[in-house]
Design a protein around this motif. Structure first.
Motif, mmCIF file in Angstrom:
data_model
loop_
_atom_site.group_PDB
_atom_site.id
_atom_site.type_symbol
_atom_site.label_atom_id
_atom_site.label_comp_id
_atom_site.label_asym_id
_atom_site.label_seq_id
_atom_site.Cartn_x
_atom_site.Cartn_y
_atom_site.Cartn_z
ATOM 1 N N THR A 93 0.850 -1.188 0.000
ATOM 2 C CA THR A 93 0.000 0.000 0.000
ATOM 3 C C THR A 93 0.885 1.236 0.000
ATOM 4 N N PRO A 94 0.798 2.075 -1.035
ATOM 5 C CA PRO A 94 1.645 3.263 -1.099
ATOM 6 C C PRO A 94 1.323 4.243 0.024
ATOM 7 N N CYS A 95 2.338 4.952 0.473
ATOM 8 C CA CYS A 95 2.190 5.903 1.564
ATOM 9 C C CYS A 95 2.777 7.241 1.131
ATOM 10 N N VAL A 96 2.031 8.315 1.330
ATOM 11 C CA VAL A 96 2.481 9.661 1.003
ATOM 12 C C VAL A 96 2.299 10.524 2.242
ATOM 13 N N CYS A 97 3.282 11.339 2.542
ATOM 14 C CA CYS A 97 3.205 12.219 3.698
ATOM 15 C C CYS A 97 3.639 13.617 3.286
ATOM 16 N N MET A 98 2.840 14.604 3.648
ATOM 17 C CA MET A 98 3.192 16.004 3.387
ATOM 18 C C MET A 98 3.425 16.675 4.729
ATOM 19 N N ARG A 99 4.520 17.428 4.835
ATOM 20 C CA ARG A 99 4.817 18.127 6.088
ATOM 21 C C ARG A 99 4.593 19.622 5.911
ATOM 22 N N ILE A 100 3.792 20.174 6.798
ATOM 23 C CA ILE A 100 3.524 21.609 6.816
ATOM 24 C C ILE A 100 3.581 22.024 8.283
ATOM 25 N N PRO A 101 4.215 23.149 8.590
ATOM 26 C CA PRO A 101 4.402 23.531 9.994
ATOM 27 C C PRO A 101 3.092 23.847 10.728
ATOM 28 N N THR A 102 3.186 23.904 12.048
ATOM 29 C CA THR A 102 2.050 24.259 12.889
ATOM 30 C C THR A 102 1.463 25.591 12.433
ATOM 31 N N GLY A 103 0.145 25.620 12.311
ATOM 32 C CA GLY A 103 -0.532 26.837 11.874
ATOM 33 C C GLY A 103 -0.468 27.056 10.373
ATOM 34 N N GLY A 104 0.053 26.069 9.640
ATOM 35 C CA GLY A 104 0.238 26.215 8.202
ATOM 36 C C GLY A 104 -0.961 25.845 7.359
ATOM 37 N N GLY A 105 -2.039 25.397 7.987
ATOM 38 C CA GLY A 105 -3.243 25.051 7.234
ATOM 39 C C GLY A 105 -3.245 23.618 6.741
ATOM 40 N N LYS A 106 -2.756 22.700 7.568
ATOM 41 C CA LYS A 106 -2.698 21.293 7.162
ATOM 42 C C LYS A 106 -4.071 20.715 6.850
ATOM 43 N N THR A 107 -5.085 21.124 7.580
ATOM 44 C CA THR A 107 -6.420 20.558 7.370
ATOM 45 C C THR A 107 -6.948 20.902 5.988
ATOM 46 N N ILE A 108 -6.838 22.142 5.581
ATOM 47 C CA ILE A 108 -7.327 22.539 4.259
ATOM 48 C C ILE A 108 -6.485 21.915 3.145
ATOM 49 N N VAL A 109 -5.166 21.822 3.361
ATOM 50 C CA VAL A 109 -4.293 21.182 2.371
ATOM 51 C C VAL A 109 -4.652 19.696 2.250
ATOM 52 N N ALA A 110 -4.885 19.052 3.383
ATOM 53 C CA ALA A 110 -5.239 17.631 3.356
ATOM 54 C C ALA A 110 -6.564 17.407 2.635
ATOM 55 N N ALA A 111 -7.523 18.296 2.845
ATOM 56 C CA ALA A 111 -8.811 18.167 2.160
ATOM 57 C C ALA A 111 -8.628 18.261 0.648
ATOM 58 N N HIS A 112 -7.784 19.181 0.211
ATOM 59 C CA HIS A 112 -7.500 19.293 -1.224
ATOM 60 C C HIS A 112 -6.715 18.071 -1.716
ATOM 61 N N ALA A 113 -5.794 17.579 -0.893
ATOM 62 C CA ALA A 113 -4.959 16.439 -1.285
ATOM 63 C C ALA A 113 -5.793 15.181 -1.485
ATOM 64 N N VAL A 114 -6.779 14.958 -0.635
ATOM 65 C CA VAL A 114 -7.616 13.757 -0.773
ATOM 66 C C VAL A 114 -8.311 13.749 -2.127
ATOM 67 N N GLY A 115 -8.866 14.890 -2.519
ATOM 68 C CA GLY A 115 -9.527 14.968 -3.820
ATOM 69 C C GLY A 115 -8.570 14.743 -4.975
ATOM 70 N N ARG A 116 -7.389 15.337 -4.884
ATOM 71 C CA ARG A 116 -6.398 15.172 -5.963
ATOM 72 C C ARG A 116 -5.939 13.727 -6.062
ATOM 73 N N MET A 117 -5.698 13.103 -4.912
ATOM 74 C CA MET A 117 -5.239 11.714 -4.940
ATOM 75 C C MET A 117 -6.328 10.784 -5.456
ATOM 76 N N ALA A 118 -7.567 11.069 -5.120
ATOM 77 C CA ALA A 118 -8.666 10.232 -5.615
ATOM 78 C C ALA A 118 -8.746 10.293 -7.138
ATOM 79 N N ARG A 119 -8.440 11.466 -7.705
ATOM 80 C CA ARG A 119 -8.484 11.615 -9.165
ATOM 81 C C ARG A 119 -7.237 11.061 -9.840
ATOM 82 N N GLU A 120 -6.079 11.221 -9.221
ATOM 83 C CA GLU A 120 -4.813 10.987 -9.901
ATOM 84 C C GLU A 120 -4.063 9.722 -9.516
#
Length: 89
Positions: free
Chosen positions: A49-76
């Motif tokens: 099972t492939p694993c991808v991890c994105m690192r963004i600092p505290t207060g960097g908006g990880k939740t919104i980035v993750a929400a966008h990432a899920v959609g992109r990964m589902a498509r791509e």
């Protein structure tokens, strides 16, 4: 509902994810990870099972980035799975 505008560094992180996904289609996750980072790919924790991890600092908006990432990964994400699973911890 108003949408949140991503900051430049958030867009850059998602652009990196898009590049990874495009290369992964051609070379698989190991080749894509090693080409983009220069580091070895560790598949021990999750097996095939492939694993991808994105690192963004505290207060960097990880939740919104993750929400966008899920959609992109589902498509791509390469593979034949029509309904990919996202595990959000």
């Amino acid at each position: 509902m108003a949408s949140l505008k991503l900051k430049r560094y958030q867009e850059a992180a998602l652009d990196d994810l898009d590049r990874f996904l495009r290369v992964a289609r051609l070379t698989g996750p190991r080749g894509a990870f090693e080409a983009q980072t220069g580091y070895g790919y560790n598949n021990v924790p999750f097996g095939v099972t492939p694993c991808v991890c994105m690192r963004i600092p505290t207060g960097g908006g990880k939740t919104i980035v993750a929400a966008h990432a899920v959609g992109r990964m589902a498509r791509e994400w390469p593979g034949a799975t029509p309904h990919p699973l996202a595990l959000w911890l």
